[in-house]
Structure formats: structure tokens, C-alpha cells
Design a protein around this motif. Structure first.
Motif, PDB file in Angstrom:
ATOM      1  N   LEU A  14       0.867  -1.022   0.095  1.00 32.88           N
ATOM      2  CA  LEU A  14       0.039   0.012   0.147  1.00 32.88           C
ATOM      3  C   LEU A  14       0.704   1.111   0.062  1.00 32.88           C
ATOM      4  CD1 LEU A  14      -2.753  -1.213   2.431  1.00 32.88           C
ATOM      5  CD2 LEU A  14      -3.145  -0.602   0.050  1.00 32.88           C
ATOM      6  N   ASN A  15       2.119   1.398   0.592  1.00 30.71           N
ATOM      7  CA  ASN A  15       2.859   2.771   0.664  1.00 30.71           C
ATOM      8  C   ASN A  15       3.363   2.445  -0.790  1.00 30.71           C
ATOM      9  OD1 ASN A  15       3.436   3.950   3.149  1.00 30.71           O
ATOM     10  ND2 ASN A  15       4.092   1.905   4.170  1.00 30.71           N
ATOM     11  N   SER A  16       3.680   1.634  -1.506  1.00 27.31           N
ATOM     12  CA  SER A  16       4.221   1.824  -2.780  1.00 27.31           C
ATOM     13  C   SER A  16       3.288   2.370  -3.706  1.00 27.31           C
ATOM     14  CB  SER A  16       4.683   0.335  -3.384  1.00 27.31           C
ATOM     15  OG  SER A  16       5.221   0.520  -4.577  1.00 27.31           O
ATOM     16  N   PHE A  17       2.226   1.591  -3.628  1.00 31.57           N
ATOM     17  CA  PHE A  17       0.909   1.993  -4.562  1.00 31.57           C
ATOM     18  C   PHE A  17       0.523   3.551  -4.109  1.00 31.57           C
ATOM     19  CE2 PHE A  17      -3.744   2.702  -3.892  1.00 31.57           C
ATOM     20  CZ  PHE A  17      -4.243   2.651  -5.257  1.00 31.57           C
ATOM     21  N   LYS A  18       0.614   4.041  -2.923  1.00 30.74           N
ATOM     22  CA  LYS A  18       0.073   5.249  -2.658  1.00 30.74           C
ATOM     23  C   LYS A  18       1.156   6.692  -3.162  1.00 30.74           C
ATOM     24  CE  LYS A  18       2.949   6.568   1.295  1.00 30.74           C
ATOM     25  NZ  LYS A  18       4.050   6.217   0.741  1.00 30.74           N
ATOM     26  N   ASN A  19       2.257   5.880  -3.490  1.00 29.00           N
ATOM     27  CA  ASN A  19       3.166   7.090  -4.114  1.00 29.00           C
ATOM     28  C   ASN A  19       2.642   7.655  -5.355  1.00 29.00           C
ATOM     29  OD1 ASN A  19       4.832   6.639  -1.669  1.00 29.00           O
ATOM     30  ND2 ASN A  19       6.538   5.448  -2.900  1.00 29.00           N
ATOM     31  N   ARG A  20       1.779   6.808  -6.074  1.00 36.00           N
ATOM     32  CA  ARG A  20       1.554   7.335  -7.408  1.00 36.00           C
ATOM     33  C   ARG A  20       0.485   8.521  -7.321  1.00 36.00           C
ATOM     34  NH1 ARG A  20      -0.973   1.582  -9.614  1.00 36.00           N
ATOM     35  NH2 ARG A  20       0.385   0.332  -8.393  1.00 36.00           N
ATOM     36  N   PHE A  21      -0.015   8.852  -6.155  1.00 35.51           N
ATOM     37  CA  PHE A  21      -1.200   9.806  -6.061  1.00 35.51           C
ATOM     38  C   PHE A  21      -0.579  10.955  -5.289  1.00 35.51           C
ATOM     39  CE2 PHE A  21      -2.868   5.510  -6.571  1.00 35.51           C
ATOM     40  CZ  PHE A  21      -3.893   5.621  -7.454  1.00 35.51           C
ATOM     41  N   TRP A  73     -10.676  -5.852   7.333  1.00 37.63           N
ATOM     42  CA  TRP A  73      -9.458  -5.162   7.620  1.00 37.63           C
ATOM     43  C   TRP A  73      -8.748  -4.349   6.471  1.00 37.63           C
ATOM     44  CZ3 TRP A  73      -6.449  -3.001  10.950  1.00 37.63           C
ATOM     45  CH2 TRP A  73      -5.092  -2.695  10.681  1.00 37.63           C
ATOM     46  N   ARG A  74      -8.678  -4.929   5.201  1.00 37.82           N
ATOM     47  CA  ARG A  74      -8.232  -4.513   4.067  1.00 37.82           C
ATOM     48  C   ARG A  74      -8.696  -2.875   3.662  1.00 37.82           C
ATOM     49  NH1 ARG A  74      -8.342  -9.691   0.693  1.00 37.82           N
ATOM     50  NH2 ARG A  74      -6.557 -10.846   1.277  1.00 37.82           N
ATOM     51  N   ALA A  75     -10.130  -3.145   3.995  1.00 39.17           N
ATOM     52  CA  ALA A  75     -11.037  -1.844   3.494  1.00 39.17           C
ATOM     53  C   ALA A  75     -10.496  -0.718   4.607  1.00 39.17           C
ATOM     54  CB  ALA A  75     -12.582  -1.985   3.833  1.00 39.17           C
ATOM     55  N   PHE A  76     -10.445  -1.280   5.840  1.00 41.79           N
ATOM     56  CA  PHE A  76     -10.031  -0.094   6.736  1.00 41.79           C
ATOM     57  C   PHE A  76      -8.337   0.465   6.711  1.00 41.79           C
ATOM     58  CE2 PHE A  76      -7.864   0.866  10.881  1.00 41.79           C
ATOM     59  CZ  PHE A  76      -8.678   1.847  11.261  1.00 41.79           C
ATOM     60  N   HIS A  77      -7.782  -0.634   6.553  1.00 43.77           N
ATOM     61  CA  HIS A  77      -6.259  -0.275   6.276  1.00 43.77           C
ATOM     62  C   HIS A  77      -6.176   0.608   4.874  1.00 43.77           C
ATOM     63  CE1 HIS A  77      -1.955  -2.225   5.940  1.00 43.77           C
ATOM     64  NE2 HIS A  77      -1.911  -0.936   6.128  1.00 43.77           N
ATOM     65  N   ALA A  78      -6.834   0.305   3.971  1.00 40.16           N
ATOM     66  CA  ALA A  78      -6.785   1.120   2.661  1.00 40.16           C
ATOM     67  C   ALA A  78      -7.187   2.437   2.790  1.00 40.16           C
ATOM     68  CB  ALA A  78      -7.555   0.286   1.557  1.00 40.16           C
ATOM     69  N   GLN A  79      -8.446   2.495   3.540  1.00 42.47           N
ATOM     70  CA  GLN A  79      -8.952   3.965   3.932  1.00 42.47           C
ATOM     71  C   GLN A  79      -7.927   4.745   4.677  1.00 42.47           C
ATOM     72  OE1 GLN A  79     -11.883   5.309   2.567  1.00 42.47           O
ATOM     73  NE2 GLN A  79     -10.791   7.111   3.204  1.00 42.47           N
TER      74      GLN A  79
END
Length: 805
Positions: A436-443, A739-745
Motif C-alpha cells: 500500500l505504501n508503494s501504491f500510494k506514491n503514485r497519487f 481489515w483491508r478496507a480499513f487499512h486502505a482507507q
């Protein structure tokens, strides 16, 4: 009474010779009666306080030196009656003590500390002589009285008159001295029936054990008041009132020592069973309370030694710590009123404080409540109303001792909660967080950083580096281990010190091209386990314990391979003395300074580069952040004391005798933000670069948590101990999508915060104060844009897991 004349010697400081002063005293000391009456009764402000005082008096009356009530007969009944069309409401307490003329006469004197302890050699049985009377005087609009029948004689005194008037505060026999002063030839049963009639009760309606006690003793006492104030249309919310009475500090000993029943409008409450506080289910693994004997001498905050036994005249006390399975302050109705430290002697309650007072800002204290038993608190630390102990040096010293016990237990609970989280699950979430850390860098805006803090130790920038996932493209097969440590240089560490390897050396696994291989697992090894041990459990594999004096070396190995790091020499010192420099420092918020610890070992050698353990005093643990080498970051405004040492001080460990006092002051400039990509880390799993230790979660902090030191490192924390994160983490095993939904949010929320900060920080001094509504419009627009873009990718991840393409 005739006034008397006395001659008194007086020698003012300026007088060269003795002179005589003659005084003719008034016949007696004078007080303004109504104002004095008001001052000694105003502390009673609610019916639960007043009923608790009645219960306290009943408990006292049952003791051997008073009515001498047999243990099996120690019972009482709280009676409540709502108003009707013809009659006002009323509240009373029926017990089997049997107030005599001596009792009601002693009751008549205001502010008599000996009224309750008559004939007792126990100083702790002295009361303030006001509680029950103050309640009857202040919180009833109609008459109130104490009625006693004993040895076939009736005595009754009470109050009557306008509310808060002097006339009402002057007690008298009810209905007259002839009919209320040891009226002879009384049938106790007839008087009981007469007393119960206004409450729609008969003798046969009483609990069986109370009937039995009355028959055996042929005596009773009824204290009651008519037309209680504060109830809408005279309707008493009985269940709520009873619960508040039971939870009141002054009821504690009474409900432990007598069986209390209650009746409302002629019907017994609690299905006719005696009342008691709900049992607080214990925290798993902490079912038995922790008991600490209070030392005979304790230092206060000034370092002055205070006697806890009044120089041996009183017995030693004890601190009893209890653990709740529930977060007590979050359970507002049920447990928050009981989240406190209760101060008492063996016979009396002194008062209470919330647990957060002696031990503020400590993760884990939300599950702790405590009782302190110390005879020396009576009478010097008793305040009017006994709501809390009076301030003073003994309570000051006692609170320091209490805080230490609470913090030690809180840490044990926190460690237990961390184990309950399941290290394997934490590791899995850690891997999810990497993705998720790597994914968020795009935004992220621009290059994702927006930071201007300089890494390194210039006192202004960030304190550490981020995880390898943010350091460029990931490598392939492991090839070597790189260490952030000068080859050949020794690590010096004090015997008994426990340290995270990340605080000593940052090890990275790289491929042949030098790119980081993020998921490689490193194992640490020691050349001599008698000198240095490394954690054997998976969750402790990066923990080093300096166990014995001597020299050895440590090295890292990539698990299931032959790839090893260079060996690092380690010297373990037997610490003899630690001297900290400077003694005090002012530290602007967000800045860093080093406390130098000069260590002398048992052979007389000295060095200032020996790794030690560091700790703060019992204040806010987040006032500063301290690394293993003494670098301190100002994190919150405030004051604290920092000390360093090696080993357990109670088991031969050596710590600095004089701590360094640190004051964190406002900074002239805003703290600089770290220059790398922002990163989300997990509490209870990941290392805090400001300390080199695992960051502990905190139930009182938000799920997405950032302190000043985190801002400097461009870090956010997913606080797994927060109520919402803890809830969703617990559901992970049964429904991982929740959990994934909470973590992603939370990752989305973090990106949104980065965008908002970037936009408004860019304005600099040109930003002007504006209405919240306009900021909210910008926030909403960015939220819509970001969520739409991010959740297009995150939906599949939440439902099915896998890669985030």
C-alpha cells in the motif's frame, strides 16, 4: 461567661527591650452562623453523595465499639418513594444499629470529628461530623430526621425549616423533647411498621435477612428526608441513583462490610437480592491483582524523603492494582466512573483521582484501576467531603510511587496486547502495508515529498531513513548485506542493556546491482552468547541483550542462505558510573540535541560512546524522543527529566544519579519535514527512527497518528491500539476484507493529508486566516478526486488481495 484578662509577653523584632501586652478576651470565639453552616455543607451537591454518607455512618455504627452488630446481621435497606398527588417524595436508609439518645445527641453537633469515633482508639475512625447532616440540611425541602429505637426507647432528632436557612440548620427533638428524647415502653416492631408505611412497605416486605436481624436485635435506625430536591416532579430514577451510590468512593467500605438492599415505591430492586457493584472482568493473564508494599520512606518531587508511617507510628501501607478486560474510560457509563486510584486507610475513604493523574499519557493505563491503603493519610490529608486527598508532600511522594507501579503494569498489559495481536498476523499486515505504501506514491503531489528537512544530525532535520520500499526500484536475488556501520569499529554497550539492532546498525539486503531486496529476512548471530544474546523468537530477532562483560562479535545472515554481513566487534562494559552532560537543556520543538553519557566501567576506563538504555520521568512519555546514543528530539511542549543506565536498578543495574532536565520550548521556525516519500508504518511492529525502538500503540491516539518527530521524518503511524484499528484488526482472521478496507482507507486519508499540507504550506506567509467552510470545500474536492482515483484500484485489492497494479 466572664471575660478574663491576661498579660502576654511580646518582643517584636524591632523592640530593644521586653514590653507587656494586656488582652481581655471575649467570652467565646464567634462565627457568622449562617455563613459557617453554608461553608461546611456546600460540598454536598447530589443525592448519591448524601446517601453514601448515610451508608458510611451505618457501617461505622455496626462496629464493636458502637452498636456491636453481629456480622450475620450487618444489613441495611435504602428506601425510595416517588411523589404522589398528595404526598412528596422521600428517601431513607433503614439499618439495625438502633440509634440511642447518646447517638442522636452526638449527631446534633456540627463539625464534631469525634461524633463517629466515640470511645474508639482508632484515629482512622474519626469523621468530619457533617456528611449525613449536610445532606439532610441541603438536599431536602421538607423535614429530615434520624429516628432510633433501642432497648424499648425511642429517640428522634431532625431538621425542619426553609431551605439553606439558619433555622433549618439548628436540630431539635422530633416532634418534641417529650416524645423524641428516650421515649420509653416502645415496641420496635410497631415503630418499624410506622416508619415503613410512607414508603408503601410492610415488615413482611423486607428482605428475609433484614427481618431476622430486626427480630434478633429489636433495634433499628431510620435516617430520612422528605421532598428531595432535584427530581423532576418528584420522580426518582431509582436504578440510576442506586448505581451512582454504589460507585461512590464513600460507599466502598460500606457495601463491602454490610449487605445493602433497595426498594422503590414498595418493591424490592435487584430481584430482592443485595446490591453490589458489577464485577469487572479481569484482563486475561492478569486475573490476580498486583500488590506492592509501600516503602517506609518515599522521595517527593523535590527529592525530600517522606515517611509513610509517620515515623513508625502507623503501619505500612500497600498499593493494589487491578486490571480490566475493557478499556475503562471508553466505557462511559459502566466503567469510566471506576477508572480511578482510590486512597483510603483501613477504616475510611480519603478520596480518589483518575488513573491518568498520577500516570498520564501512558499506553495501557486504560485497563488499570487501583486502591492505595495508607494509615498515615489520616487526618492530615483529608479534605472536606473526602472527594480527593489533600495536596502535600506525602501524597506527592505517594503519587510518584503509584505512577511507577501503574506504568510497569501498563507496559506488561501493552506487551500482552501486542502478543495477542499475533506476530504472524503483524508480519502479514506489514507486508500488506509495504504494498500500500508503494501504491500510494503514485497519487502524491509532485515527487511525493514536499519535504525540506535534511537527514543527519544537524539538529533540525529528520533522524532516520525510510524503509527500502521507498528507496527506489526493488532488487532481485539477494547478493550481499550492507551495514550502516564503519567496518572494524567496535560497538560498546553496557551490560544489561537491551537494544534494537536498528538502533545500532541498519542492515539492508541488496542484489548484485546494489538494489534493495525488501522481503529478505535477516537473522542475527553472536560469537559468544554468554556476552551477547540475540532474540530467539521471530518477533525478537532484532533485539540484542548485552548479558556478560567481555568482547565478541555479531553478524547478520540472510535466512536460508550463506550470505553474511561483515562481523561487527562488540565490547560489553560492566558499568560502574554514568555522568550525564548537560544537567539541563532547553530544546525548541522539533530540534535535536545530544545528551552525552560519560561511562566509567569497573576497570576505571571511560568513554562517551557506550550504548545505554534511556528513560524519561513519569510525565508525558512523548514530550521528547530519545535515541540509544543520547540524541533527544523535542516532540511536545513541556518538561521532563531524562536518565540513562544499564540493567535493572533493583537488581544491580547502574544508572546516572543526576538526570538531565529538559524543557521543550516553542520553536522560532516551524519544524522541517523529512525529504523522502511519506511513509505509513505500523505501531507494535515497526521501528521509530526517533528512538530506534518499536513504536508502541496508544489507545488514546487516533488510528492515523503523527507526532512532531514523525513529521520531521515524513512518517505516519497506523496506530493498532486505537479503538477503531484494534476492532478491525480483531476481525481480520474472520473477514480479512473488513481489515483491508480499513487499512486502505487510512492510506487514502494519509494521501489526502499530504495534498492538503502541500497546498497550504506552499502559500507560506501569504496564507491568510479563512472560514472553515472554504477550507472544507477544498478538502471535499480533493477527497472526491483522490478517492475516486485510488479506490478504482483498491476495490479489487480489498476483495481479493493480490498485487496493486
Amino acid at each position: 461567661m466572664k471575660a478574663t484578662a491576661q498579660t502576654i509577653e511580646s518582643r517584636p523584632a524591632f523592640a530593644p527591650a521586653k514590653r507587656l501586652l494586656t488582652i481581655e478576651r471575649d467570652a467565646s470565639i464567634r462565627f457568622h452562623e449562617l455563613e459557617t453552616l453554608t461553608s461546611v455543607t456546600r460540598w454536598i451537591s447530589s443525592h448519591d453523595e448524601g446517601i453514601a454518607e448515610w451508608l458510611k455512618n451505618a457501617r461505622r455504627a455496626y462496629q464493636q465499639d458502637r452498636a456491636n452488630v453481629d456480622e450475620k446481621h450487618r444489613t441495611a435497606l435504602l428506601v425510595l418513594k416517588d411523589a404522589s398527588l398528595r404526598l412528596p417524595a422521600r428517601i431513607g436508609l433503614l439499618d439495625v444499629g438502633g440509634a440511642s439518645l447518646e447517638d442522636v445527641t452526638a449527631w446534633s453537633t456540627w463539625q464534631d470529628p469525634g461524633a463517629s469515633g466515640r470511645g474508639s482508639a482508632l484515629i482512622e475512625e474519626e469523621t468530619q461530623g457533617n456528611g449525613g447532616k449536610a445532606y439532610m440540611y441541603r438536599l431536602f425541602r421538607g423535614p429530615s430526621r434520624i429516628l432510633g429505637v433501642r432497648e424499648n426507647k425511642l429517640s428522634c432528632k431532625g431538621f425542619e425549616g426553609a431551605a439553606n436557612s439558619l433555622e433549618r440548620g439548628i436540630p431539635g427533638f422530633v416532634p418534641s423533647s417529650a416524645a423524641g428524647c428516650e421515649l420509653p415502653n416502645i415496641s420496635w416492631k410497631t415503630e418499624v411498621r410506622r416508619a415503613l408505611k410512607p414508603y408503601d412497605l410492610t415488615f413482611e416486605d423486607l428482605p428475609a435477612e433484614l427481618q431476622e436481624a430486626l427480630r434478633k436485635r429489636k433495634a433499628f435506625t431510620l435516617v430520612e428526608g422528605v421532598d428531595p430536591a432535584g427530581f423532576f416532579k418528584g420522580r426518582i430514577e431509582a436504578p440510576d441513583l442506586v448505581l451512582r451510590v454504589l460507585r461512590h468512593d464513600q460507599s466502598t467500605l460500606a457495601v463491602q462490610q454490610l449487605r445493602l438492599y433497595a426498594a422503590h415505591n414498595g418493591r424490592l430492586l435487584n430481584q430482592g437480592k443485595f446490591l453490589g457493584l458489577e464485577e469487572i472482568p479481569a484482563y486475561p493473564g492478569f486475573e490476580q491483582p498486583v500488590v506492592h508494599e509501600i516503602p517506609e520512606q518515599l522521595p517527593d518531587t523535590n527529592g525530600t524523603i517522606q515517611s509513610t508511617t509517620l515515623g513508625g507510628k502507623r503501619p505500612r501501607g500497600r498499593l493494589i492494582l487491578y486490571m480490566s478486560v475493557e478499556n475503562m474510560p471508553n466505557a462511559y457509563r459502566k466503567l469510566k466512573p471506576r477508572w480511578k486510584v482510590s486512597y483510603r486507610t483501613s477504616q475510611q475513604m480519603i478520596g480518589s483521582k483518575q488513573v491518568s493523574e498520577p500516570a498520564p499519557n501512558t499506553p495501557g493505563t486504560q485497563y488499570i484501576y487501583a486502591t492505595v491503603e495508607l494509615s498515615a493519610l489520616e487526618p492530615a490529608y483529608v479534605e472536606l467531603g473526602r472527594k480527593r486527598p489533600a495536596d502535600g508532600p506525602l501524597v506527592d511522594a505517594l503519587d510518584i510511587f503509584i505512577a511507577g507501579g501503574i506504568r510497569a503494569l501498563a507496559k506488561a498489559i501493552h506487551d500482552s496486547r501486542r502478543r495477542e495481536m499475533d506476530q504472524e498476523a503483524l508480519d502479514q499486515v506489514h507486508e500488506e502495508n509495504r504494498a500500500l505504501n508503494s501504491f500510494k506514491n503514485r497519487f502524491l503531489p509532485g515527487n511525493g515529498s514536499g519535504g525540506n528537512g535534511d537527514a543527519g544530525r544537524n539538529g533540525t532535520g529528520s533522524q532516520g531513513t525510510h524503509s527500502e520500499v521507498n528507496e527506489g526500484a526493488c532488487g532481485g536475488e539477494p547478493h550481499a548485506i550492507e551495514l550502516a556501520w564503519k567496518q572494524g569499529e567496535s560497538v560498546r554497550i553496557g551490560r544489561g542493556v537491551v537494544a534494537q539492532m536498528a538502533a545500532i546498525v541498519n542492515a539492508k539486503v541488496v542484489d548484485a546491482s546494489g538494489k534493495v531486496v525488501p522481503r529478505s529476512e535477516i537473522e542475527w548471530n553472536s560469537g559468544d552468547r554468554r556476552i551477547v544474546r540475540l532474540g530467539e523468537r521471530k518477533e525478537d530477532r532484532k533485539v540484542l541483550l548485552a548479558g556478560g562483560k567481555g568482547a565478541t562479535h555479531i553478524w547478520a545472515r540472510v535466512k536460508n542462505t550463506k550470505i553474511e554481513s561483515p562481523k561487527i566487534p562488540v565490547e560489553v562494559w560492566a558499568v560502574d558510573h554514568v555522568l550525564l552532560t548537560p544537567r539541563s537543556m532547553e530544546l525548541p520543538l522539533g530540534r535535536r540535541k545530544q545528551i552525552v553519557a560519560e561511562v566509567t566501567n569497573d576497570e576505571g576506563a571511560r568513554a562517551a560512546n557506550v550504548l545505554l538504555n534511556w528513560k524519561q520521568d513519569d510525565g508525558d512519555p512523548l514530550t521528547v524522543r530519545v535515541q540509544a546514543d543520547g540524541w533527544v528530539t523535542g516532540n511536545r511542549l513541556g518538561r521532563t527529566s531524562i536518565t540513562a543506565g544499564a540493567g535493572d536498578p533493583e537488581d544491580g543495574g547502574v544508572w546516572a544519579r543526576i538526570p538531565t532536565d529538559v524543557t521543550v520550548t516553542p520553536a522560532r521556525e516551524e519544524p522541517h519535514r523529512g525529504s523522502e516519500f511519506p511513509e505509513l508504518r505500523l505501531t507494535d511492529r515497526d521501528t521509530d527512527p526517533a528512538t530506534g525502538e518499536i513504536r508502541q500503540g496508544d489507545p488514546e491516539q487516533p488510528a492515523l497518528w503523527q507526532e512532531v518527530s514523525d513529521y520531521q521524518n515524513n512518517l505516519w503511524w497506523l496506530n493498532l491500539q486505537s479503538p477503531d484499528a484494534s476492532f478491525f484488526f480483531a476481525q481480520r482472521a474472520e473477514d480479512i476484507r473488513l481489515w483491508r478496507a480499513f487499512h486502505a482507507q487510512k492510506v487514502v486519508d494519509m494521501v489526502l493529508q499530504v495534498h492538503m499540507r502541500e497546498e497550504f504550506d506552499a502559500l507560506g506567509e501569504t496564507e491568510r486566516p479563512d472560514l472553515w467552510a472554504r477550507h472544507k470545500v477544498i478538502l471535499d474536492l480533493k477527497e472526491v478526486q483522490l478517492k475516486q482515483a485510488m479506490w478504482e484500484k483498491l476495490q479489487s485489492y480489498v476483495n481479493f488481495g493480490g498485487a496493486l497494479d
